[in-house]
Design an enzyme around this catalytic site. Structure first.
Site: not given
Ligand code: HDD
Length: 683
Positions: A73, A146
Site C-alpha cells: 500500500h 479494502n
Molecule cells: Fe495490510 C497496510 C489493508 C492484510 C500488513 N493494509 C495496509 C493498508 C491497508 C491494508 C488499507 C494501508 C494503510 C495505510 O493507508 O497506511 N491488509 C489490509 C486488509 C487485509 C490486510 C484489508 C486483509 C483483510 N496486512 C494484511 C496482513 C498483514 C498486513 C495479513 C500482515 C500480517 N498491511 C500490512 C503492513 C502495512 C499494511 C505491512 C504496510 C504499511 C502499514 O501496514 O502501515 O503492516
C-alpha cells in the site's frame, strides 16, 4: 519587516529578499540567512569551506528526506473528513461514536493500491486500500479495509509469501504494480484458498473509476460489545453514495500513460471544488446462532456473508471535505493499525486479523523511525490522553512532574479507569496449542463460484479477459495449466473460455477440491452492473471544441452538466482554446493529445464545418472519438462533428450517439449519460 528588495546574481538574474510578503528565511535554529543562492567559498572560484553551516544544514536535511515506503500500500492518497452517526447502535455496542444519532467524529482516510511502489500509476489492476482513522472521544479506531470484502489467504503466516509473489520478481526487479507474471500466479495456483479473491481481483473491482466510486469493507468479522459484555458479530461496509463504477481495462492502460495520477487528481478536484464524496457505513450484524448455521466459517477472511442473507444496515455517513495541507506530513506519515480499537469494538479470532494486529504496529517503527509516531499530529488522538510512556526518538509528550511510574505516592499521574476503560470480550477458548487450520476453513471454491455466477454476462467476459491477459504473461505453461485446473472447479464455461483465450488445445486436469462445492444461490449484490447508480453526478464530461462553434450550444452543455451534478472539461487543439462563432474566446483546460477520451465518462465534440475538417486530419482527435465509441461511451456531436464520426468510426452512430441540433439536446444527452455506458455497443 522591510519592503522586498531585489538582489542580482552575476548573470543579472534577480532574487527577491525578505520583506512585507515574505518572512526572512532562517536555519532550523532560527538564524537569518543572508544568501540562499551561493555556498561559502574561499575566493569566488575557490573550494567550499567546511564551516558553511547554512549549506551543510540544507544538504544534510535534503539527504534525509526519504523514509521507507510502506511495504505494501505504498501508493496512497488521503483526505480529512467527518463521520456522522445516523442511527444509534447503543443496543449493540458501547462504542461512544455509535451512541448518539447526529454525533460527528473527525476522520482521516487513506486510499491506496497494494502492490506498486509510491510512484506507480493509479490505475494498476489491483486491490484498493480503504483505511479510515476515526478520532473518537474514546481514542482512535482504525478500520483498515479494502475495496474487496475477502482476502487471498486465511492465515497471516502466508502474508509475506503472498506479497513477495505479487511484487516485482527479485532477480529482475520487475514487473512493477501488476500481478501479470509467473511468480504471482505460481503462488496463487498453489494456494486454492485464494480462489475466491482471484475472482474479485480479475473482476472490474480492481479498476475503479475513482476512489469516490468504490465500496469499502472491513473484511474480517469483528465484535461489537455492550457495556454489559453482550457481544454480536459484525462486518463493516462502506457504500459510495455515487454508486460503484469501474473503467475498462483498455481505458486503464491509456489513462496510466496520460494521467498516472488519475485517482489522486479526481479526489483532489472533487474536494477542492466542494463536491465532497460520501459513503454510508453499513453493518451486517449477526449472532453465534447465525455463525453456527452459516455454511462457512465467519472467522475465515476468504469468505463473505451475502447481503441477501444478512442485510446491510446503514448506520452513518462519511464525508471527505478537506485535503491535507501537506502530503508528507499527513498522508505519508499516517499510521494505521488494526490494533487501534475502542471500547465497544473488539477483534474476533480470525487468524488473519490476529496476525495483522502484530504487523501494523511493528511496521511503523521501520517506516516512521521510532516508537513515538503517535506524536505526529495526524496520528495523535483528538481526545485527552495520558500515560507513563516516555523518551525514545523524537519524543514530544513525555509525562510531566516527578512521578513517571504507577503506583506512586506523589499523588501524580494518570490512573486506570475500570468504568470507561477497554475490556476484552470474555470469549471462552479451548484446545491444545497447535499450528493448524480449522476444518471449517476447507471449502475454497463455493464462494468463488457464487461470485462468478452473480456477475452479468459483460462482467463475466471481463473476468475471462483479465485472466487470459494475466496468464498470457506467465511464461511457465504448467502455471497456466494449474490455474485453469482451478477454474474448472469454479465454473466450466469460465475454464473453457480462459483455456481458449490461452490457446490450450485441451482442458488441463481439474483441481481436486478438499470439500464438495456448494450449490450456493447467486448474490445479485455482488455485481456492479446489476446495481447501476442511475446518475451522472460526480462524473466528468470531456468536450472537444473547435473554432467557429456556437456559444449557445456550449452554454447549454455547461448548464446541463451542472444540472446533472457533473463537471465539464474543455479540450482543444491548443490550450489557448477556441474562437466562438460570435467572436468570443474560450480557453481549454487540455490540449487534445493530453486528454484521451478514456479520461472522461462521456464526451461531446462541438465542431464547426471547418473545425470538423481540421479534426479529421488530427490523429489525436480521431482517436478521441474512435476510443469513445470503442469504450461504449455516450457521445454528443454537433451536425458537423457527425462527419468526423463517419470518417473515424467504423460503425453507424447508435442510440448512444446524440446529435446536438438544438441546445435542448444537451439535456437529453446528459439524461442518457446516467446509464454511464452504452453497453449494447460493446456486446
Ligand atoms: Fe495490510 C497496510 C489493508 C492484510 C500488513 N493494509 C495496509 C493498508 C491497508 C491494508 C488499507 C494501508 C494503510 C495505510 O493507508 O497506511 N491488509 C489490509 C486488509 C487485509 C490486510 C484489508 C486483509 C483483510 N496486512 C494484511 C496482513 C498483514 C498486513 C495479513 C500482515 C500480517 N498491511 C500490512 C503492513 C502495512 C499494511 C505491512 C504496510 C504499511 C502499514 O501496514 O502501515 O503492516
Amino acid at each position: 519587516m522591510k519592503d522586498p528588495e531585489q538582489t542580482r546574481g552575476p548573470g543579472g538574474e534577480t532574487h527577491q529578499t525578505a520583506g512585507e510578503d515574505h518572512p526572512a528565511m532562517t536555519t532550523q535554529v532560527g538564524m537569518p540567512i543572508s544568501d540562499d543562492q551561493n555556498s561559502l567559498k574561499a575566493g569566488p572560484r575557490g573550494p567550499h569551506l567546511l564551516e558553511d553551516q547554512v549549506f551543510r544544514e540544507k544538504l544534510f536535511h535534503f539527504d534525509h528526506e526519504r523514509i521507507p515506503e510502506r511495504v505494501v500500500h505504498a501508493r496512497g492518497y488521503g483526505a480529512h473528513g467527518t463521520f456522522e452517526t445516523t442511527e444509534s447502535l447503543e443496543d449493540l455496542t458501547c462504542a461512544d461514536l455509535f451512541q448518539r444519532k447526529g454525533e460527528k467524529t473527525e476522520v482521516f482516510v487513506r486510499f491506496s493500491t497494494v502492490a506498486g511502489s509510491k510512484g506507480s500509476p493509479d490505475l494498476a489492476r489491483d486491490v484498493r486500500g480503504f483505511a479510515v482513522k476515526f478520532y473518537t472521544r474514546q481514542g482512535n479506531w482504525d478500520l483498515v479495509g479494502n475495496n474487496i470484502p475477502v482476502f487471498f489467504i486465511q492465515d497471516a503466516m502466508k502474508f509475506p509469501d503472498l506479497i513477495h509473489a505479487a511484487k516485482a520478481e527479485p532477480d529482475r526487479g520487475f514487473p512493477q504494480a501488476q500481478t501479470a507474471h509467473d511468480n504471482f500466479w505460481d503462488f496463487i495456483s498453489l494456494m486454492p484458498e485464494s480462489m475466491h479473491m482471484v475472482m474479485w481481483i480479475m473482476s472490474d473491482r480492481t479498476l475503479p473509476r475513482s476512489f469516490r466510486f468504490m465500496e469499502g469493507f472491513g473484511v474480517h468479522t469483528f465484535r461489537m460489545v455492550t457495556a454489559e459484555g453482550k457481544s454480536s458479530f459484525v462486518k463493516f461496509h462502506w457504500k459510495p453514495k455515487l454508486g460503484v463504477q469501474s473503467v475498462l481495462w483498455d481505458e486503464a492502460v491509456t489513462i496510466n500513460g496520460a494521467d498516472p495520477d488519475f485517482h489522486r487528481r479526481d479526489l483532489w478536484e472533487a474536494i477542492q471544488s466542494g463536491d465532497f464524496p460520501q459513503w454510508e457505513l453499513g453493518v451486517q450484524v449477526f449472532d453465534d446462532d447465525f455463525a453456527d448455521r452459516f455454511p462457512f466459517d465467519v472467522l475465515d477472511a476468504t469468505k463473505l456473508i451475502p447481503e441477501e442473507e444478512v442485510p446491510v444496515r446503514k448506520v452513518g455517513v462519511l464525508t471527505l471535505d478537506r485535503m491535507p495541507d501537506n502530503f508528507f506530513l499527513e498522508t505519508e506519515q499516517v499510521a494505521f493499525q488494526t490494533g487501534n480499537i475502542v471500547p465497544g469494538i473488539d477483534h474476533s479470532n480470525d487468524p488473519l486479523l490476529q496476525g495483522r494486529n502484530f504487523s501494523y504496529l511493528d511496521t511503523q517503527l521501520k517506516r516512521l523511525g521510532g516508537p513515538n509516531f503517535n506524536h505526529i499530529p495526524v496520528n495523535a488522538p483528538r481526545c485527552p490522553f495520558a500515560n507513563l510512556q516516555q523518551d525514545g526518538h523524537m519524543a514530544m509528550h513525555n509525562p510531566r512532574g516527578r512521578a513517571n511510574y504507577e503506583p506512586n505516592s506523589h499523588g501524580e499521574g494518570p490512573r486506570e479507569d475500570p468504568e470507561r476503560g477497554f475490556r476484552s470480550f470474555e470469549a471462552r477458548e479451548q484446545g491444545g496449542k497447535r499450528r493448524t487450520r480449522a476444518e471449517s476453513f476447507a471449502d475454497h471454491y463455493s464462494q468463488a463460484r457464487q461470485f462468478y455466477r452473480s456477475q452479468t454476462a459483460i462482467e463475466q467476459e471481463h473476468i475471462v479477459s483479465a485472466l487470459v491477459f494475466e496468464l498470457s504473461k506467465c511464461d511457465i505453461e504448467a502455471i497456466r495449466a494449474r490455474m485453469v485446473g482451478h477454474l474448472r472447479v469454479i465454473d466450466d464455461h469460465l475454464a473453457q473460455a480462459v483455456a481458449e483465450g490461452l490457446g490450450m488445445e485441451e482442458l488441463p486436469e481439474a483441481a481436486d477440491p478438499a470439500r464438495p462445492v456448494e450449490k450456493t444461490e447467486p448474490s445479485p449484490a455482488l455485481s456492479i452492473l446489476a446495481n447501476p447508480p442511475g446518475t451522472f453526478r460526480g462524473r466528468k464530461l470531456g468536450v472537444l471544441i473547435t473554432d467557429g462553434i456556437e456559444a449557445e450550444m456550449l452554454d447549454a452543455l455547461r448548464d446541463a452538466a451542472k444540472e446533472a451534478g457533473a463537471t465539464l472539461e474543455l479540450i482543444a487543439r491548443t490550450v489557448g482554446g477556441a474562437t466562438l462563432a460570435d467572436g468570443g474566446r474560450v480557453a481549454a483546460q487540455e490540449k487534445i493529445d493530453g486528454a484521451p477520451s478514456a479520461r472522461y465518462d462521456a464526451v461531446a465534440v462541438l465542431a464547426s464545418q471547418a473545425g470538423a475538417r481540421r479534426l479529421a486530419d488530427d490523429h489525436d482527435a480521431r482517436r478521441f472519438l474512435a476510443d469513445a465509441c470503442a469504450h461504449g461511451k455516450f457521445v454528443a456531436l454537433t451536425p458537423a462533428a457527425r462527419d468526423l464520426w463517419f470518417e473515424t468510426v467504423p460503425q453507424e452512430p447508435d442510440e448512444g450517439v446524440i446529435t446536438l441540433d438544438a441546445p435542448a439536446d444537451a439535456t437529453r444527452f446528459l439524461e442518457a449519460c446516467r446509464e454511464l455506458r452504452f453497453w449494447s455497443r460493446l456486446g
